[in-house]
Motif scaffolding. Structure first.
Motif, short mmCIF file in Angstrom:
data_model
loop_
_atom_site.label_atom_id
_atom_site.label_comp_id
_atom_site.label_asym_id
_atom_site.label_seq_id
_atom_site.Cartn_x
_atom_site.Cartn_y
_atom_site.Cartn_z
N PHE A 495 0.82 -1.22 0.00
CA PHE A 495 0.00 0.00 0.00
C PHE A 495 0.85 1.27 0.00
N SER A 496 2.14 1.13 -0.30
CA SER A 496 3.04 2.28 -0.20
C SER A 496 2.62 3.41 -1.14
N ASP A 497 2.28 3.06 -2.38
CA ASP A 497 1.90 4.11 -3.34
C ASP A 497 0.64 4.85 -2.87
N GLN A 498 -0.40 4.10 -2.43
CA GLN A 498 -1.63 4.75 -1.99
C GLN A 498 -1.40 5.60 -0.74
N LEU A 499 -0.55 5.08 0.18
CA LEU A 499 -0.25 5.83 1.40
C LEU A 499 0.49 7.12 1.06
N LYS A 500 1.39 7.01 0.10
CA LYS A 500 2.16 8.19 -0.29
C LYS A 500 1.23 9.24 -0.90
N GLN A 501 0.28 8.76 -1.74
CA GLN A 501 -0.67 9.71 -2.33
C GLN A 501 -1.50 10.42 -1.26
N GLN A 502 -1.82 9.72 -0.16
CA GLN A 502 -2.60 10.33 0.93
C GLN A 502 -1.72 11.19 1.85
N GLY A 503 -0.41 11.10 1.67
CA GLY A 503 0.51 11.86 2.53
C GLY A 503 0.68 11.21 3.89
N THR A 504 0.50 9.90 3.93
CA THR A 504 0.60 9.17 5.20
C THR A 504 1.95 8.48 5.29
N GLN A 505 2.67 8.75 6.37
CA GLN A 505 3.96 8.11 6.63
C GLN A 505 3.74 6.95 7.61
N VAL A 506 4.31 5.80 7.31
CA VAL A 506 4.15 4.62 8.16
C VAL A 506 5.50 4.27 8.77
N GLU A 507 5.48 4.12 10.11
CA GLU A 507 6.70 3.72 10.82
C GLU A 507 6.48 2.30 11.35
N LEU A 508 7.35 1.38 10.92
CA LEU A 508 7.26 -0.01 11.38
C LEU A 508 8.42 -0.29 12.31
N GLN A 509 8.09 -0.63 13.56
CA GLN A 509 9.14 -0.93 14.54
C GLN A 509 9.03 -2.41 14.89
N ALA A 510 10.01 -3.19 14.44
CA ALA A 510 10.02 -4.63 14.69
C ALA A 510 11.46 -5.03 14.96
N ASP A 511 11.87 -5.04 16.21
CA ASP A 511 13.27 -5.28 16.57
C ASP A 511 13.65 -6.75 16.49
N SER A 512 12.70 -7.63 16.57
CA SER A 512 13.04 -9.07 16.53
C SER A 512 11.97 -9.82 15.76
N GLU A 513 12.32 -11.02 15.34
CA GLU A 513 11.37 -11.85 14.63
C GLU A 513 10.40 -12.50 15.64
N VAL A 514 9.13 -12.51 15.27
CA VAL A 514 8.11 -13.17 16.09
C VAL A 514 7.35 -14.12 15.18
N SER A 515 7.35 -15.39 15.54
CA SER A 515 6.69 -16.41 14.73
C SER A 515 5.38 -16.83 15.41
N VAL A 516 4.33 -16.88 14.61
CA VAL A 516 3.04 -17.37 15.11
C VAL A 516 2.54 -18.43 14.16
N GLN A 517 1.53 -19.14 14.61
CA GLN A 517 0.93 -20.18 13.79
C GLN A 517 -0.42 -19.70 13.30
N GLY A 518 -0.65 -19.74 11.98
CA GLY A 518 -1.92 -19.26 11.49
C GLY A 518 -2.03 -19.37 9.99
N ASP A 519 -3.13 -18.84 9.49
CA ASP A 519 -3.38 -18.80 8.05
C ASP A 519 -2.82 -17.49 7.53
N ARG A 520 -1.79 -17.57 6.66
CA ARG A 520 -1.07 -16.38 6.22
C ARG A 520 -2.01 -15.39 5.54
N ASP A 521 -2.87 -15.91 4.66
CA ASP A 521 -3.77 -15.00 3.94
C ASP A 521 -4.72 -14.29 4.91
N ARG A 522 -5.21 -15.03 5.91
CA ARG A 522 -6.14 -14.43 6.87
C ARG A 522 -5.45 -13.36 7.72
N ILE A 523 -4.25 -13.65 8.19
CA ILE A 523 -3.51 -12.68 9.00
C ILE A 523 -3.19 -11.44 8.17
N GLU A 524 -2.81 -11.69 6.89
CA GLU A 524 -2.56 -10.55 6.00
C GLU A 524 -3.82 -9.70 5.85
#
Length: 634
Positions: A495-524
C-alpha cells in the motif's frame, strides 16, 4: 227480731252467715226438695240480674230453661243424697259467657232424707281460657315440632331419647316401630360407641352440663344399629333446657343435613387445590384479585421474584413494583378493564426483589357469577424480557440489514459506475474514429482504472463472503508458521503508493522476529484492514506507527493512527456486523471490516482490542499465540 224476706233467720247468727255468703266471689243458693229457690247470695243476683223478691220460690227449671236438661242428671243424683258437680255455661246480665262448675251438696234431715241442697257455683272462665291457651300452645308446639324442616331430638339429662320429630325420622331412615321399641325405650346416646368413635359424645356430655354447642359437620350413618340408613353429612346444635333454678330438665339436639353444602365445599376445595397446584407449577407469576380490587392470592413464584409475601401485597398492593415511567399508563388500562369488566392485558416493566426491572406481559381475566357480576380476577405475569431483547435485536438487525443493503448497493454501484463512464468515453472516441482512443497511454489508463474498480468490487464481495463464513461457523484456515515482521513489511509495501498519495507516513518498529501459527492469507487480511483504516480512511494524512513485540503468550501488534478517534460508547460496537463509528456518507465501506478482523483473530485463539479518544486517534492491538514447536499444516 227483724225478718228477711229471702230466708228466715231462725237464729241471731244467721245474719252474720248471710253477710259471709254475700262476700263470696262464687254463687251460693239453696233449694228445697221440690227444687224451689229459698236463698241466693249477692253474687248470684249480680250475675243473673234478678230481683230476690220475685225470684224466690221459683224452681231451677224456671231459671235454667233449656239448659235444665244439662243439669237434670246431677239434680236427680243430688236429690238421692249424692254430692254432685257438673259444668255449665252461664250468660250474665251483661252478656258475658261464664264457665261455671256447679256443686250440689244435699241437706239431710235427722232421718237421712234429703230435704233440699246447697248449690255452689265456681267461675272457671279464666281457668278454662288459660287451659285452652295452654292447649293451643301445646298444639302449636307439637305442630312446629313435627313439621320443623330440621331434625329435633329431645334427650333426658341421663341420655335417653324422649321424643323425635318427623324430620329426625326422615334423616335417620328408621322405622316407627323401631323408634318406639328401641330408640324411645332402650337406646342411650351417652352409651353409643359409634358416637364416641366419631368424637360426637364429648359434645353431648358438655351439653348435658349446660353448654350451648355447635357440632361440626361429620359423616352420619344412623345410630349404627344394623338398620338400613344412607350416609349423610350432618351438622348439629345442642341446647340444654333449664328450670328456674338452673337445673337441666332436657337437652335439645337439632340436626341439619348439610351433605350438599359439604360436598360442594369439598368440590370447591379440590378445584382450588388443583388450581394452586397448577399455579405453583407454571413458570408465571399468578395472582387472584377480589371484586373490590384487593389481591387475595399469589403463588410462590410471585414471592421468589418480587420478595413480597401475600400479606404485604394485600396491604400495599403492587403498584410500587411497576416502572414509575409506565405506572400512569398501566393504571389507566387497569381502571378501564376493571370498570368495564373486560380482560386486562398490558406489557410493562416489573421490579424484581433486587431492584432490577424486567419486561412482563400481564393478563387479567374476570370471573363472573350466575348474574354476570364480576366476583374475581385471575391473572398471570409472564416474563418476556428475553422476547423483548430478541425483538430489539431483531429490530436492530433489520435496521442494520437495510442500512447494509443501502451501503452495499452504493459501494458496489460506485466502481461499476466508474467503469461504465470510462468505457462509454472510450466507446465514443472509437465510434468517432478518434486516434486518441487508440493511444497506448489512454488504453493503459483505462485498463488500470478498470482493474482498480474490479479489485475494489472483489474486496467488497470477499468481505461479504467472509461475513457469511464467520456467522455460519468457524473459518476454514490453512495453518503454517508465519514471520510477522516479514508479513507486516509486505503489507506496508503493497500500500506504499496509496499511502504516499494520501501523505501518510508509516513507521514499522520490529526489533526481533516473532513467529506465530496461522493462516497467512487471513492474517494478512487483518493487517491490511487495520492499515487501510489507519492510513487511508480515518487517519489519512497523519502518521501511522506499527509496533511488533511479544509477551509470554505470543506476538503483539499495535497499530496507532492520529486520525478522528472513536467515542467511548462505540469502542465495542464497531466490532459488530454493519457497525461503524461514523456515517457511511463520510467514509465508504460496508461496516464489515472490523467484524471480519475480530472473527479471524479469534479463530486463531487471539484477541483484538482498541483504545481511543475522539480527535486523538486510535490504537488497535492484536495478540496472536506463538507457533508450536512442531506445527502441522491443516
Amino acid at each position: 227480731m227483724s225478718s228477711d224476706p229471702t230466708l228466715p233467720v231462725p237464729e241471731p247468727s244467721s245474719q252474720l252467715l248471710r253477710l259471709i255468703l254475700d262476700t263470696l266471689p262464687n254463687t251460693v243458693a239453696y233449694v228445697d226438695r221440690n227444687l224451689a229457690y229459698k236463698f241466693i247470695n249477692s253474687t248470684y243476683r249480680d250475675w243473673l240480674g234478678v230481683d230476690p223478691e220475685k225470684f224466690l220460690g221459683k224452681t231451677i227449671r224456671d231459671l235454667l230453661g233449656e239448659a235444665y236438661a244439662l243439669a237434670e242428671p246431677a239434680i236427680h243424683r243430688a236429690q238421692n243424697g249424692e254430692v254432685v258437680s257438673y259444668e255449665n255455661r252461664l250468660v250474665t246480665q251483661g252478656g258475658e259467657k261464664k264457665n261455671i262448675v256447679f256443686t250440689y251438696h244435699p241437706d239431710l234431715d235427722p232421718s237421712g232424707n234429703v230435704k233440699g241442697f246447697v248449690i255452689l257455683g265456681r267461675d272457671l272462665t279464666e281457668q278454662r281460657h288459660a287451659q285452652a291457651s295452654l292447649e293451643q300452645s301445646a298444639e302449636r308446639f307439637r305442630t312446629h315440632f313435627e313439621q320443623a324442616p330440621f331434625s329435633i331430638q329431645i334427650l333426658s339429662p341421663d341420655g335417653r331419647t324422649l321424643r323425635v320429630n318427623q324430620a329426625w325420622k326422615r334423616l335417620t331412615g328408621l322405622s316407627d316401630d323401631f323408634i318406639e321399641k328401641f330408640i324411645l325405650t332402650q337406646y342411650n346416646m351417652l352409651e353409643d360407641p359409634e358416637l364416641s368413635r366419631k368424637g360426637v359424645l364429648p359434645y353431648v356430655q358438655r351439653g348435658m352440663k349446660g353448654e350451648v354447642l355447635a357440632v361440626p359437620p361429620m359423616v352420619y350413618e344412623g345410630v349404627d344399629l344394623n338398620q338400613p340408613t344412607r350416609q349423610r353429612w350432618i351438622e348439629a346444635f345442642i341446647f340444654p333446657v333449664k328450670d328456674a333454678e338452673g337445673a337441666i330438665q332436657e337437652v335439645v339436639l337439632t340436626h341439619f343435613d348439610v351433605t350438599d353444602r359439604v360436598l360442594a365445599e369439598q368440590k370447591k376445595k379440590q378445584s382450588e387445590d388443583l388450581f394452586r397446584s397448577v399455579a405453583e407449577a407454571i413458570p408465571h407469576l399468578v395472582w387472584i384479585m377480589n371484586s373490590e380490587g384487593r389481591i387475595e392470592y399469589t403463588n410462590e413464584r410471585w414471592f421468589t421474584y418480587t420478595g413480597m409475601r401475600l400479606e404485604e401485597v394485600m396491604k400495599r398492593g403492587w403498584s410500587d413494583l411497576v416502572d414509575p415511567d409506565q405506572l400512569e399508563l398501566v393504571n389507566e388500562a387497569w381502571v378501564k378493564s376493571y370498570s368495564t369488566g373486560t380482560p386486562f392485558e398490558a406489557e410493562f416493566r416489573f421490579r424484581r426483589k433486587d431492584g432490577v426491572y424486567r419486561w412482563f406481559l400481564v393478563r387479567g381475566v374476570p370471573l363472573r357469577d350466575d348474574q354476570g357480576q364480576v366476583i374475581r380476577w385471575f391473572g398471570t405475569n409472564t416474563d418476556i424480557e428475553e422476547q423483548k431483547r430478541n425483538e430489539q435485536t431483531l429490530t436492530a438487525a433489520i435496521t442494520a440489514r437495510d442500512e447494509f443493503l443501502s451501503i452495499a448497493s452504493h459501494e458496489l454501484n460506485t466502481p461499476i459506475t466508474s467503469m461504465k463512464l470510462q468505457f462509454e468515453m472510450a466507446s465514443r472516441l472509437i465510434a468517432q474514429k478518434d486516434p486518441h482512443g487508440y493511444e497506448p497511454e489512454r488504453i493503459q489508463k483505462l485498463i488500470s482504472g478498470t482493474l482498480r474498480q474490479v479489485s475494489r468490487m472483489s474486496r467488497l464481495i470477499d468481505d461479504m463472503l467472509d461475513v457469511s463464513r464467520a456467522t455460519s461457523g468457524p473459518l476454514s484456515m490453512r495453518l503454517e508458521t508465519i514471520e510477522l515482521k516479514h508479513l507486516l513489511q509486505e503489507v506496508v509495501e503493497k500500500f506504499s503508493d496509496q499511502l504516499k498519495q494520501q501523505g501518510t507516513q508509516v513507521e514499522l518498529q520490529a526489533d526481533s522476529e516473532v513467529s506465530v501459527q496461522g493462516d497467512r492469507d487471513r492474517i494478512e487480511q487483518v493487517f491490511t484492514h487495520l492499515l487501510t483504516n489507519a492510513g487511508l480512511k480515518y487517519g489519512a494524512g497523519s502518521p501511522v506507527r506499527i509496533v511488533l513485540s511479544s509477551n509470554e503468550r505470543g506476538g503483539v501488534i499495535s497499530m496507532q493512527d492520529h486520525g478522528i478517534g472513536i467515542a467511548p460508547e462505540d469502542l465495542d460496537r464497531i466490532f459488530e456486523r454493519f457497525e461503524r463509528a461514523i456515517s457511511h456518507r463520510n467514509i465508504s465501506g460496508l461496516g464489515l471490516g472490523l467484524f471480519i478482523t475480530r472473527s479471524i483473530v479469534e479463530s486463531h485463539q487471539g484477541h483484538i482490542h482498541v483504545t481511543s479518544e475522539l480527535g486523538n486517534g486510535s490504537i488497535f492491538t492484536v495478540e496472536l499465540p506463538f507457533a508450536q514447536p512442531t506445527s502441522a499444516v491443516t
